[in-house]
Design a protein around this motif. Structure first.
Motif, PDB file in Angstrom:
ATOM      1  N   SER A 198       0.803  -1.222   0.000  1.00 37.91           N
ATOM      2  CA  SER A 198       0.000   0.000   0.000  1.00 37.91           C
ATOM      3  C   SER A 198       0.838   1.274   0.000  1.00 37.91           C
ATOM      4  O   SER A 198       0.308   2.352  -0.224  1.00 37.91           O
ATOM      5  CB  SER A 198      -0.936   0.016   1.218  1.00 37.91           C
ATOM      6  OG  SER A 198      -0.181  -0.029   2.409  1.00 37.91           O
ATOM      7  N   SER A 199       2.147   1.162   0.249  1.00 39.88           N
ATOM      8  CA  SER A 199       2.970   2.367   0.344  1.00 39.88           C
ATOM      9  C   SER A 199       3.640   2.748  -0.980  1.00 39.88           C
ATOM     10  O   SER A 199       4.419   3.685  -1.022  1.00 39.88           O
ATOM     11  CB  SER A 199       4.021   2.203   1.436  1.00 39.88           C
ATOM     12  OG  SER A 199       4.810   1.071   1.188  1.00 39.88           O
ATOM     13  N   TRP A 200       3.342   2.028  -2.042  1.00 41.13           N
ATOM     14  CA  TRP A 200       3.890   2.303  -3.366  1.00 41.13           C
ATOM     15  C   TRP A 200       2.748   2.345  -4.367  1.00 41.13           C
ATOM     16  O   TRP A 200       1.683   1.786  -4.122  1.00 41.13           O
ATOM     17  CB  TRP A 200       4.880   1.210  -3.784  1.00 41.13           C
ATOM     18  CG  TRP A 200       6.016   1.067  -2.826  1.00 41.13           C
ATOM     19  CD1 TRP A 200       6.099   0.168  -1.797  1.00 41.13           C
ATOM     20  CD2 TRP A 200       7.195   1.832  -2.783  1.00 41.13           C
ATOM     21  NE1 TRP A 200       7.281   0.339  -1.133  1.00 41.13           N
ATOM     22  CE2 TRP A 200       7.975   1.359  -1.714  1.00 41.13           C
ATOM     23  CE3 TRP A 200       7.681   2.887  -3.555  1.00 41.13           C
ATOM     24  CZ2 TRP A 200       9.216   1.893  -1.391  1.00 41.13           C
ATOM     25  CZ3 TRP A 200       8.914   3.417  -3.231  1.00 41.13           C
ATOM     26  CH2 TRP A 200       9.663   2.923  -2.168  1.00 41.13           C
ATOM     27  N   LYS A 201       3.000   2.975  -5.516  1.00 43.57           N
ATOM     28  CA  LYS A 201       1.996   2.963  -6.579  1.00 43.57           C
ATOM     29  C   LYS A 201       2.685   2.690  -7.908  1.00 43.57           C
ATOM     30  O   LYS A 201       3.884   2.912  -8.066  1.00 43.57           O
ATOM     31  CB  LYS A 201       1.196   4.249  -6.605  1.00 43.57           C
ATOM     32  CG  LYS A 201       1.971   5.488  -6.928  1.00 43.57           C
ATOM     33  CD  LYS A 201       1.062   6.718  -6.856  1.00 43.57           C
ATOM     34  CE  LYS A 201       1.735   7.983  -7.271  1.00 43.57           C
ATOM     35  NZ  LYS A 201       3.001   8.322  -6.680  1.00 43.57           N
ATOM     36  N   ILE A 202       1.921   2.191  -8.844  1.00 42.68           N
ATOM     37  CA  ILE A 202       2.454   1.924 -10.176  1.00 42.68           C
ATOM     38  C   ILE A 202       2.975   3.237 -10.752  1.00 42.68           C
ATOM     39  O   ILE A 202       2.327   4.278 -10.649  1.00 42.68           O
ATOM     40  CB  ILE A 202       1.375   1.285 -11.074  1.00 42.68           C
ATOM     41  CG1 ILE A 202       1.062  -0.115 -10.530  1.00 42.68           C
ATOM     42  CG2 ILE A 202       1.833   1.219 -12.531  1.00 42.68           C
ATOM     43  CD1 ILE A 202      -0.068  -0.826 -11.212  1.00 42.68           C
ATOM     44  N   GLY A 203       4.169   3.183 -11.313  1.00 39.96           N
ATOM     45  CA  GLY A 203       4.815   4.359 -11.876  1.00 39.96           C
ATOM     46  C   GLY A 203       5.851   4.987 -10.962  1.00 39.96           C
ATOM     47  O   GLY A 203       6.645   5.809 -11.412  1.00 39.96           O
ATOM     48  N   ASP A 204       5.870   4.618  -9.655  1.00 40.55           N
ATOM     49  CA  ASP A 204       6.893   5.146  -8.756  1.00 40.55           C
ATOM     50  C   ASP A 204       8.274   4.734  -9.241  1.00 40.55           C
ATOM     51  O   ASP A 204       8.468   3.619  -9.729  1.00 40.55           O
ATOM     52  CB  ASP A 204       6.712   4.601  -7.332  1.00 40.55           C
ATOM     53  CG  ASP A 204       5.636   5.315  -6.539  1.00 40.55           C
ATOM     54  OD1 ASP A 204       5.138   6.365  -6.997  1.00 40.55           O
ATOM     55  OD2 ASP A 204       5.301   4.819  -5.444  1.00 40.55           O
TER      56      ASP A 204
END
Length: 101
Positions: free
Chosen positions: A77-83
């Motif tokens: 939950s602490s990352w998102k696609i594209g980071d």
């Protein structure tokens, strides 16, 4: 995907670029599209056959890499696609760091 594969223990001549299965993302993992990587001392020992990858780590060389998050496990939950991320060490969430590029 393509990866540098160690065909047998030895010198640099044992490294081959091969087509391998795409990685499967576990519940607590990220899938990174690698943009850059490097080889360090542990990678060299792994190639020589004297340092097996840690349990659960990728069998491919490149303990250090940077790239972009392509996919997330269901518990992440602490990352998102594209980071943009930097990895140092075995593949594990605790070793992923965000880059400000």
């Amino acid at each position: 995907m393509k990866a540098i594969v160690i065909t047998r223990p030895g010198g640099p001549e044992v490294l081959q670029l091969e087509e391998v299965e795409d990685p499967q993302v576990g519940d607590d993992e990220l899938l990174i599209g690698v943009h850059a990587t490097s080889l360090n001392r542990a990678d060299t020992f792994q190639r020589k056959g004297s340092y097996p990858p840690p349990k659960g780590a990728s069998p491919y060389l490149g303990l250090e890499c940077s790239g972009t998050v392509l996919s997330l496990g269901k518990n992440v939950s602490s990352w998102k696609i594209g980071d943009q991320v930097l990895l140092i060490g075995p593949f594990s969430l605790q070793f992923y760091y965000s880059l400000s590029l």
